[in-house]
Design a protein around this motif. Structure first.
Motif, PDB file in Angstrom:
ATOM      1  N   HIS A 114      -8.221  40.623  45.655  1.00 40.21           N
ATOM      2  CA  HIS A 114      -7.139  41.487  46.199  1.00 40.21           C
ATOM      3  C   HIS A 114      -7.444  41.880  47.639  1.00 40.21           C
ATOM      4  O   HIS A 114      -6.442  41.765  48.270  1.00 40.21           O
ATOM      5  CB  HIS A 114      -7.425  42.883  45.345  1.00 40.21           C
ATOM      6  N   HIS A 118      -4.837  41.354  50.665  1.00 41.46           N
ATOM      7  CA  HIS A 118      -4.601  42.414  52.207  1.00 41.46           C
ATOM      8  C   HIS A 118      -4.590  41.839  53.321  1.00 41.46           C
ATOM      9  O   HIS A 118      -3.872  42.131  54.061  1.00 41.46           O
ATOM     10  CB  HIS A 118      -5.603  43.603  51.960  1.00 41.46           C
ATOM     11  N   SER A 139      -9.350  50.216  52.785  1.00 38.48           N
ATOM     12  CA  SER A 139      -8.067  50.975  51.665  1.00 38.48           C
ATOM     13  C   SER A 139      -8.972  52.064  50.962  1.00 38.48           C
ATOM     14  O   SER A 139     -10.043  52.114  51.291  1.00 38.48           O
ATOM     15  CB  SER A 139      -7.905  49.665  50.704  1.00 38.48           C
ATOM     16  N   ASP A 305      -0.778  48.589  48.381  1.00 38.20           N
ATOM     17  CA  ASP A 305      -0.808  47.388  47.217  1.00 38.20           C
ATOM     18  C   ASP A 305       0.527  46.724  46.909  1.00 38.20           C
ATOM     19  O   ASP A 305       1.620  47.547  46.832  1.00 38.20           O
ATOM     20  CB  ASP A 305      -1.462  47.560  46.265  1.00 38.20           C
TER      21      ASP A 305
HETATM   22 ZN    ZN Z   1      -5.400  47.584  47.860  1.00 44.16          ZN
END
Ligand code: ZN
Ligand code: KG4
Length: 344
Positions: A114, A118, A139, A305
């Protein structure tokens, strides 16, 4: 070279998102189904509700994505999916959906971290961006300073030792009576506040450390409120928000600039939900300009996201034939530096 079309799936937290991206840069569609309204009443993301919500909308999100891209599934070259870090149940929905999809169209499956997603959002937003550069990933779950040496080659040079920046924003927002998610609300109300009203601590840790710590700052805000309450005083929410935000932003900016100087890097990028913060963009922009550093960040829609960032990160793995098999599992605590193999 043949165009490569990747379908990216993101379900690690409270957004169900599917995107279709060509050559890691051209976004045909990026459908994001946010659950914020569902979780708002609880003051934060409820994992079980997040998983159920992903299940109930994911097929529809795929349909919408294909419709918007005006594409059939045969146009897809590979399916990329977030496998961690994140909420285990939420991740599993995306992973299982991705496996079924990849199997049914007989295309490879790609596992994406993840955080790498980003960072990759910057490649979509800035077509001329190339490594090396430094990214501040900020985040709800992560605060990392990452040195991008090459595509897919990273070194984590700093990270939070306790709360993530977004987590601090969300917790402080709750304590001063703002809603959820707190980051955008603090950003907004701070514009009416005085950022110098209260001197909250800037925790910089040991000399030369590029790590962060925000839990002390969060406690200071709570202490400030409790002290005022004991004296029967009322807090000025806008001033507290602006002063807190300034303390976070100050540390994020100064450590990022230190990192750029230390590694001799002339490009700084930001990624993650907190990268939308107005004051962070402003101060980082000013300091980078003063130091002759190129400063980039993705538009808001690519900061929070989304599937496009996953498809983009997946593209670079596709080029290296880094495929996953059907034993792929969710890794809720997946560590970035291990994944990247760049942290010594
Ligand atoms: Zn995120
Ligand atoms: O990247 P993201 O969508 O999800 C995670 O991977 O965590 O980031 C969400 C986080 C939340 O903590 C939210 O409060 C924060 O990003 N955020 C902001 C702003 N917009 C979102 N924080 C500060 N200022 C903003 N404008």
């Amino acid at each position: 070279m043949k165009d490569i079309v990747i379908l990216g799936i993101e379900t690690s937290c409270d957004e169900t998102s599917i995107a279709i991206v060509k050559n890691g840069k051209e976004v045909f569609t990026n459908i994001i189904n946010s659950q914020i309204e569902i979780h708002k009443v609880y003051g934060g993301v409820v994992p079980e509700i997040a998983s159920r919500s992903h299940i109930s909308v994911i097929s529809q999100v795929l349909e919408e994505a294909l419709k918007e891209a005006e594409m059939g599934l045969t146009a897809i070259d590979a399916v990329a999916v977030t496998y961690g870090p994140g909420l285990v149940g939420a991740l599993l929905v995306g992973i299982n959906f991705a496996k079924a999809l990849a199997f049914s169209i007989n295309r490879p499956l790609i596992a994406v971290n993840h955080i790498e997603g980003h960072i990759s959002a910057n490649y979509i937003a800035h077509k001329t961006l190339e490594p090396p550069f430094i990214t501040l990933v900020v985040s709800g779950g992560h605060t990392h300073l990452v040195l991008l040496k090459d595509y897919g080659s990273y070194e984590v040079i700093g990270m939070t030792r306790d709360d993530a920046a977004g987590e601090a924003f969300d917790k402080v927002a709750r304590s001063i009576g703002l809603g959820y998610p707190g980051g955008p609300l603090i950003d907004q109300i701070s514009r009416q506040g005085n950022k110098e009203a209260i001197q909250f601590p800037r925790v910089t840790l040991e000399k030369d450390s590029l790590d962060f710590s925000f839990s002390g700052l969060k406690s200071s805000v709570l202490n400030y409120q409790n002290n005022l309450k004991m004296k029967n005083g009322a807090i000025n929410v806008a001033d507290v928000a602006a002063s807190f935000q300034e303390a976070v932003v100050d540390v994020l900016v100064s450590k990022t600039l230190d990192a750029a100087k230390r590694f001799g890097i002339k490009t700084v990028a930001m990624a993650g939900g907190v990268a939308s913060n107005t004051r962070l963009r402003e101060l980082m922009g000013e300091k980078c300009q003063k130091n002759d550093i190129r400063f980039l960040y993705p538009p808001g829609i690519l900061c929070t996201d989304n599937g496009a960032m996953i498809a983009c990160a997946g593209y670079y793995k596709f080029l290296k034939s880094e495929f996953a098999d059907y034993s792929l599992n969710a890794e809720p605590n997946l560590r970035f530096e291990h994944f990247a193999g760049g942290h010594q």
